[in-house]
Scaffold this motif. Structure first.
Motif, PDB file in Angstrom:
ATOM      1  N   ARG A 107     -19.662   3.321   3.712  1.00  0.00           N
ATOM      2  CA  ARG A 107     -20.372   2.383   4.282  1.00  0.00           C
ATOM      3  C   ARG A 107     -21.742   1.929   4.759  1.00  0.00           C
ATOM      4  O   ARG A 107     -21.873   3.957   5.437  1.00  0.00           O
ATOM      5  CB  ARG A 107     -18.501   2.459   5.694  1.00  0.00           C
ATOM      6  N   PHE A 158      -8.247  10.508   6.929  1.00  0.00           N
ATOM      7  CA  PHE A 158      -7.378  10.049   7.489  1.00  0.00           C
ATOM      8  C   PHE A 158      -6.853  10.084   7.392  1.00  0.00           C
ATOM      9  O   PHE A 158      -5.044  10.077   8.137  1.00  0.00           O
ATOM     10  CB  PHE A 158      -8.544   8.472   7.609  1.00  0.00           C
ATOM     11  N   HIS A 159      -6.054   9.290   5.560  1.00  0.00           N
ATOM     12  CA  HIS A 159      -4.695   9.497   5.729  1.00  0.00           C
ATOM     13  C   HIS A 159      -3.604  10.520   5.847  1.00  0.00           C
ATOM     14  O   HIS A 159      -2.542  10.530   5.561  1.00  0.00           O
ATOM     15  CB  HIS A 159      -4.797   8.538   4.477  1.00  0.00           C
ATOM     16  N   LEU A 164     -17.374   8.353   4.075  1.00  0.00           N
ATOM     17  CA  LEU A 164     -15.730   8.525   4.710  1.00  0.00           C
ATOM     18  C   LEU A 164     -14.890   8.665   4.463  1.00  0.00           C
ATOM     19  O   LEU A 164     -14.036   8.901   2.993  1.00  0.00           O
ATOM     20  CB  LEU A 164     -15.648   7.026   5.435  1.00  0.00           C
ATOM     21  N   CYS A 211      -4.227   3.519  13.510  1.00  0.00           N
ATOM     22  CA  CYS A 211      -5.275   3.374  12.889  1.00  0.00           C
ATOM     23  C   CYS A 211      -5.905   1.716  13.086  1.00  0.00           C
ATOM     24  O   CYS A 211      -6.933   1.539  13.353  1.00  0.00           O
ATOM     25  CB  CYS A 211      -6.225   4.607  11.859  1.00  0.00           C
ATOM     26  N   HIS A 212      -5.190   0.761  12.139  1.00  0.00           N
ATOM     27  CA  HIS A 212      -6.006  -0.481  11.254  1.00  0.00           C
ATOM     28  C   HIS A 212      -4.791  -1.084  12.552  1.00  0.00           C
ATOM     29  O   HIS A 212      -4.274  -1.741  11.775  1.00  0.00           O
ATOM     30  CB  HIS A 212      -4.606  -0.231  10.469  1.00  0.00           C
ATOM     31  N   HIS A 222       0.938  -0.971   0.363  1.00  0.00           N
ATOM     32  CA  HIS A 222      -0.003   0.206  -0.336  1.00  0.00           C
ATOM     33  C   HIS A 222       0.846   1.592  -0.168  1.00  0.00           C
ATOM     34  O   HIS A 222       1.670   1.095   1.012  1.00  0.00           O
ATOM     35  CB  HIS A 222      -0.413   0.296   1.249  1.00  0.00           C
ATOM     36  N   MET A 227       3.212   8.389  15.046  1.00  0.00           N
ATOM     37  CA  MET A 227       1.475   7.627  14.071  1.00  0.00           C
ATOM     38  C   MET A 227       2.292   7.055  12.773  1.00  0.00           C
ATOM     39  O   MET A 227       2.996   7.693  12.022  1.00  0.00           O
ATOM     40  CB  MET A 227       1.021   8.565  14.651  1.00  0.00           C
ATOM     41  N   ASP A 228       1.855   5.674  13.015  1.00  0.00           N
ATOM     42  CA  ASP A 228       1.771   5.155  11.800  1.00  0.00           C
ATOM     43  C   ASP A 228       0.028   5.145  11.625  1.00  0.00           C
ATOM     44  O   ASP A 228      -0.787   4.783  12.245  1.00  0.00           O
ATOM     45  CB  ASP A 228       3.515   4.930  11.122  1.00  0.00           C
ATOM     46  N   CYS A 229       0.619   3.840  10.403  1.00  0.00           N
ATOM     47  CA  CYS A 229      -0.862   2.901   9.438  1.00  0.00           C
ATOM     48  C   CYS A 229      -1.487   2.399  10.461  1.00  0.00           C
ATOM     49  O   CYS A 229      -2.618   2.416  11.170  1.00  0.00           O
ATOM     50  CB  CYS A 229      -0.348   2.061   9.148  1.00  0.00           C
ATOM     51  N   HIS A 289      -2.681  11.799   8.686  1.00  0.00           N
ATOM     52  CA  HIS A 289      -2.047  11.802   9.194  1.00  0.00           C
ATOM     53  C   HIS A 289      -0.420  10.557   8.813  1.00  0.00           C
ATOM     54  O   HIS A 289       0.069  11.150   9.675  1.00  0.00           O
ATOM     55  CB  HIS A 289      -2.624  10.810  10.496  1.00  0.00           C
ATOM     56  N   THR A 331      -7.480   8.025  -2.267  1.00  0.00           N
ATOM     57  CA  THR A 331      -8.033   7.664  -1.495  1.00  0.00           C
ATOM     58  C   THR A 331      -9.514   7.964  -1.387  1.00  0.00           C
ATOM     59  O   THR A 331     -11.165   7.323  -2.065  1.00  0.00           O
ATOM     60  CB  THR A 331      -8.265   6.097  -0.092  1.00  0.00           C
ATOM     61  N   ARG A 336      -1.255   7.429  -1.603  1.00  0.00           N
ATOM     62  CA  ARG A 336      -2.308   6.931  -2.821  1.00  0.00           C
ATOM     63  C   ARG A 336      -3.915   7.761  -2.495  1.00  0.00           C
ATOM     64  O   ARG A 336      -3.699   7.967  -1.262  1.00  0.00           O
ATOM     65  CB  ARG A 336      -2.420   5.764  -2.701  1.00  0.00           C
ATOM     66  N   ALA A 383       1.842   4.793   1.466  1.00  0.00           N
ATOM     67  CA  ALA A 383       1.110   5.861   1.695  1.00  0.00           C
ATOM     68  C   ALA A 383       0.300   7.283   1.238  1.00  0.00           C
ATOM     69  O   ALA A 383      -0.563   8.081   1.728  1.00  0.00           O
ATOM     70  CB  ALA A 383       2.452   6.333   3.345  1.00  0.00           C
ATOM     71  N   ARG A 386     -15.012   7.167   1.055  1.00  0.00           N
ATOM     72  CA  ARG A 386     -15.724   5.757   0.463  1.00  0.00           C
ATOM     73  C   ARG A 386     -17.067   5.649   1.780  1.00  0.00           C
ATOM     74  O   ARG A 386     -17.144   6.579   2.528  1.00  0.00           O
ATOM     75  CB  ARG A 386     -14.756   4.498   1.547  1.00  0.00           C
ATOM     76  N   VAL A 392     -11.697   9.572   3.348  1.00  0.00           N
ATOM     77  CA  VAL A 392     -10.403   8.837   3.850  1.00  0.00           C
ATOM     78  C   VAL A 392      -9.423   9.143   3.626  1.00  0.00           C
ATOM     79  O   VAL A 392      -8.127   9.263   3.939  1.00  0.00           O
ATOM     80  CB  VAL A 392     -10.404   7.605   3.028  1.00  0.00           C
TER      81      VAL A 392
HETATM   82  C1  HEC Z   1      -6.071   8.315  11.065  1.00  0.00           C
HETATM   83  C2  HEC Z   1      -6.392   6.867  10.889  1.00  0.00           C
HETATM   84  C3  HEC Z   1      -5.063   5.941   9.781  1.00  0.00           C
HETATM   85  C4  HEC Z   1      -4.246   5.939   9.621  1.00  0.00           C
HETATM   86  C5  HEC Z   1      -2.569   6.872  10.642  1.00  0.00           C
HETATM   87  C6  HEC Z   1      -4.065   5.259   7.941  1.00  0.00           C
HETATM   88  N1  HEC Z   1      -5.330   4.957   8.055  1.00  0.00           N
HETATM   89 FE1  HEC Z   1      -6.094   3.955   6.341  1.00  0.00          FE
HETATM   90  N2  HEC Z   1      -7.607   4.062   6.907  1.00  0.00           N
HETATM   91  C7  HEC Z   1      -8.424   4.492   7.792  1.00  0.00           C
HETATM   92  C8  HEC Z   1      -9.880   4.320   8.278  1.00  0.00           C
HETATM   93  C9  HEC Z   1     -10.931   5.372   8.894  1.00  0.00           C
HETATM   94  C10 HEC Z   1     -10.357   3.967   6.723  1.00  0.00           C
HETATM   95  C11 HEC Z   1     -11.640   3.357   6.455  1.00  0.00           C
HETATM   96  C12 HEC Z   1     -12.009   1.689   6.738  1.00  0.00           C
HETATM   97  C13 HEC Z   1     -13.741   1.920   6.492  1.00  0.00           C
HETATM   98  O1  HEC Z   1     -13.920   2.007   5.337  1.00  0.00           O
HETATM   99  O2  HEC Z   1     -14.169   1.552   6.874  1.00  0.00           O
HETATM  100  C14 HEC Z   1      -9.248   3.790   5.947  1.00  0.00           C
HETATM  101  C15 HEC Z   1      -9.159   2.792   4.502  1.00  0.00           C
HETATM  102  C16 HEC Z   1      -7.662   2.373   4.484  1.00  0.00           C
HETATM  103  C17 HEC Z   1      -8.005   1.631   3.657  1.00  0.00           C
HETATM  104  C18 HEC Z   1      -8.784   0.975   2.565  1.00  0.00           C
HETATM  105  C19 HEC Z   1      -9.788   2.042   1.736  1.00  0.00           C
HETATM  106  C20 HEC Z   1     -10.523   1.545   0.613  1.00  0.00           C
HETATM  107  O3  HEC Z   1      -9.685   2.015  -0.907  1.00  0.00           O
HETATM  108  O4  HEC Z   1     -10.983   1.512   1.240  1.00  0.00           O
HETATM  109  C21 HEC Z   1      -6.076   0.968   3.402  1.00  0.00           C
HETATM  110  C22 HEC Z   1      -5.417  -0.012   2.186  1.00  0.00           C
HETATM  111  C23 HEC Z   1      -5.574   1.404   4.497  1.00  0.00           C
HETATM  112  N3  HEC Z   1      -6.596   2.542   5.084  1.00  0.00           N
HETATM  113  C24 HEC Z   1      -4.581   1.681   4.452  1.00  0.00           C
HETATM  114  C25 HEC Z   1      -3.362   2.469   5.120  1.00  0.00           C
HETATM  115  C26 HEC Z   1      -2.019   2.547   5.107  1.00  0.00           C
HETATM  116  C27 HEC Z   1      -1.254   1.482   4.040  1.00  0.00           C
HETATM  117  C28 HEC Z   1      -1.164   3.269   6.691  1.00  0.00           C
HETATM  118  C29 HEC Z   1      -0.457   3.881   6.057  1.00  0.00           C
HETATM  119  C30 HEC Z   1       0.494   4.607   5.719  1.00  0.00           C
HETATM  120  C31 HEC Z   1      -2.769   4.373   6.478  1.00  0.00           C
HETATM  121  N4  HEC Z   1      -3.883   3.344   6.223  1.00  0.00           N
HETATM  122  C32 HEC Z   1      -3.003   4.861   7.856  1.00  0.00           C
HETATM  123  C33 HEC Z   1      -7.637   5.006   9.310  1.00  0.00           C
HETATM  124  C34 HEC Z   1      -6.229   5.415   8.974  1.00  0.00           C
END
Ligand code: HEC
Ligand code: HEC
Ligand code: HEC
Ligand code: HEC
Ligand code: HEC
Length: 466
Positions: A224, A258-259, A244, A317-318, A213, A312-314, A261, A219, A217, A215, A222, A246
């Motif tokens: 839901r 969201f991304h 959402l 949250c995930h 993935h 903070m990194d991915c 951060h 998105t 991209r 960082a 979304r 994102v």
């Molecule tokens: C601040 C919190 C947060 C951070 C930091 C974060 N994400 Fe997310 N991300 C989310 C949330 C919330 C969603 C939406 C989830 C959903 O669709 O229910 C999401 C969605 C995604 C999705 C699905 C996107 C789609 O196509 O629907 C991917 C893949 C993803 N994140 C990867 C990453 C990666 C890799 C990183 C680190 C580089 C990252 N995220 C960092 C909160 C975060």
């Protein structure tokens, strides 16, 4: 010996079979080390366990060889002191057909053995890399995560090692030292139940998530659909459609949503004061322009208080990616209704299902019989409010509940609904609201906002989906 009679190697290396063996071992492991290092560096072979060979086993053999050389020299000297003749190497006359036969046989056997051992080693490496090894053989306590991982949906093709073992020597050593400690716990039966979360060490996300993935991209938004089911006779659904934000990084380099951060030029640092990282009283942001801002909860003194300092990194949250678990029996049941796995035409099924899943059973097997007979009994009596209920439909429902129990509840590990929860939201745990609570204030009076619009919009649900 060279032709003029001088030895090719100083005598110290060959004076005694032990020294000769040491010399061979040291030389071979050094050559192999360099070869493997090149192979790994240019990416011909990529495997976290290659590190086991290259950074643990080979250096160990190298040192062993080095120790054997002086040992051999010492043994040779002792022989001399004791007045014995120097160790006599058998002389091999290759003109003798019998000797030639033996030497040839030995050479062939050595090559065959080396090939066999290498093949076995590669197989072993593949095996140790496989989730079966992580999930069953090595770590019995990984059963819950293994089952969750198998059920997917998204990361069933990513091996445990792909996220839990970093690349290079550091990742390998970190994983193996901890792995060995965990293995000891398994052997002695003294492992924590459940396995604590968050984990002590995980590799930087650039080495794990970043492989697949980006960082950066974009998105975007979304949508839901969240479905809650009522405890009434008709198992009535209530739906909420959320957009959402994102976000991510746009082609022009600007990041939002969201991304933001985790985007390239942004740094969000925080201090957590409890082990689960649920309490975060201090946050510092460096934005893409390099401007720094600190947000602090009233009464927290960053200079005095301790706490864990992190960037903070991915995974902040995930944190449940690949083995998602679920926060409650209600959620598991509601999701099963939402995607049609549970039959909404069975009266009061939601209420009964949640009750049955929340009850405690010592083993999966006992859960199976208890759930099946309780549901059968219910639909033979009270549940038959709307007339007799088909036994096949009841059986299908109890099978599904048993399946959910097997997926989320692991009595031996004391894992149940809510043991492991996701931080990518705010309803099951504080998640986002650990920071977004309007209480974290900066000097200029601004706060980390909780306004719903920061993160989503509630949408009208089109009549067709109602
Ligand atoms: C601040 C919190 C947060 C951070 C930091 C974060 N994400 Fe997310 N991300 C989310 C949330 C919330 C969603 C939406 C989830 C959903 O669709 O229910 C999401 C969605 C995604 C999705 C699905 C996107 C789609 O196509 O629907 C991917 C893949 C993803 N994140 C990867 C990453 C990666 C890799 C990183 C680190 C580089 C990252 N995220 C960092 C909160 C975060
Ligand atoms: C897609 C990446 C990914 C894969 C694949 C993956 N994990 Fe994880 N795992 C994580 C992350 C991220 C965490 C949470 C780390 C944290 O919060 O500190 C985690 C945490 C854990 C924990 C600690 C308890 C917890 O839930 O926080 C265990 C145990 C675990 N994983 C086992 C496994 C096993 C066994 C497999 C393979 C069957 C596996 N994982 C596969 C990413 C992954
Ligand atoms: C080996 C490749 C690979 C790695 C490593 C990986 N992912 Fe994924 N991820 C995927 C694929 C493939 C999907 C499914 C994409 C789809 O369905 O569109 C996915 C889906 C997701 C989703 C959306 C579905 C869900 O489970 O919520 C999130 C979020 C996500 N990944 C986060 C992460 C994070 C965080 C890490 C690192 C801890 C990570 N991934 C590591 C390949 C990977
Ligand atoms: C460790 C603290 C922390 C956590 C946890 C956190 N955030 Fe944030 N978030 C921040 C900070 C700090 C800002 C920037 C506030 C500012 O500068 O006004 C921010 C900004 C945002 C923004 C606005 C970004 C922009 O500029 O477009 C969104 C959207 C957001 N967060 C969503 C989330 C979501 C969703 C989660 C949970 C999945 C989450 N955050 C978890 C600290 C956090
Ligand atoms: C910091 C970002 C953020 C803020 C602020 C925020 N939300 Fe959320 N909200 C999320 C995320 C992320 C999710 C989880 C999405 C998921 O589960 O994939 C979510 C999920 C929800 C859900 C679905 C709950 C469920 O069933 O799981 C509701 C309802 C909701 N939010 C309402 C609100 C309301 C009302 C507000 C304003 C008080 C609010 N949110 C503020 C990020 C935020």
């Amino acid at each position: 010996m060279t032709e003029d009679g001088r030895p090719i190697l100083p005598r110290a290396f060959t004076a005694h079979p032990v020294a000769a063996f040491g010399t061979a071992l040291t030389t071979l492991s050094a050559v192999l080390f360099v070869l493997l290092f090149i192979v790994e560096s240019i990416g011909i072979l990529e495997n976290p366990y290659l590190g086991l060979l290259n950074f643990v086993l080979l250096p160990a053999l190298f040192v062993l060889g080095l120790l054997l050389i002086p040992t051999g020299t010492w043994l040779a000297r002792r022989r001399a002191r004791q007045g014995k003749a120097p160790f006599a190497w058998p002389s091999l006359d290759l003109r003798d057909t019998r000797v030639r036969g033996w030497v040839l046989l030995l050479a062939i056997a050595t090559v065959a053995n080396t090939l066999l051992v290498t093949a076995a080693g590669v197989e072993a490496i593949h095996y140790m890399d496989s989730p079966v090894f992580c999930g069953q053989v090595c770590h019995t306590q990984m059963d819950p995560h293994y089952v969750q991982w198998q059920r997917g949906p998204a990361h069933t093709k990513v091996a445990c090692a792909g996220c839990h073992i970093g690349t290079g020597a550091q990742g390998f050593v970190m994983a193996k030292t901890r792995g060995t400690a965990q293995l000891m716990q398994v052997i002695t039966g003294k492992y924590p139940t459940p396995v604590p979360s968050p984990i002590e060490y995980r590799p930087p996300t650039i080495q794990t998530c970043g492989r697949c993935h980006g960082a950066t991209r974009w998105t975007g938004e979304r949508r839901r659909l969240f479905t809650d089911i009522g405890d009434d006779q008709a198992n009535t659904p209530t739906q909420t459609l959320l957009t959402l934000l994102v976000g991510g990084t746009k082609p022009d380099g600007s990041a939002s949503g969201f991304h933001w951060h985790a985007s390239k030029d942004v740094e969000v640092d925080y201090v957590a004061t409890d082990e689960s990282r649920g309490k975060i009283p201090w946050v510092r942001v460096k934005n893409a322009k390099g401007e720094v801002k600190e947000f602090v909860v009233d009464g927290f003194d960053a200079a005095k208080a301790g706490g864990e300092h992190r960037r903070m990194d991915c995974v902040d949250c995930h944190n449940k990616v690949a083995h998602p678990f679920i926060a409650s029996a209600e959620r598991a049941v509601d999701r099963a209704f939402a995607d049609g796995r549970l039959d909404a035409s069975l009266p009061y099924l939601r209420r009964e299902a949640v009750k049955l899943l929340k009850a405690e059973y010592p083993t999966h097997e006992q859960a199976r019989t208890a759930i099946a007979s309780a549901l059968e009994k219910f639909y033979a009596g009270e549940g038959a409010v709307a007339g007799p209920v088909d036994a096949g439909r009841v059986k299908a429902a109890s099978d599904l509940l048993v399946d959910l129990h097997g997926a989320y509840v692991f009595p031996a590990m004391k894992v149940t609904f809510g043991t492991y929860t996701s931080n990518a939201g705010h309803t099951d745990t504080d998640g986002c609201f650990r920071c977004h609570d309007d209480e974290h204030k900066a000097k200029d009076g601004s706060v980390i906002k909780q306004d719903c619009e920061t993160c989503h919009r509630e949408e009208e649900i089109a009549p067709a989906t109602q």
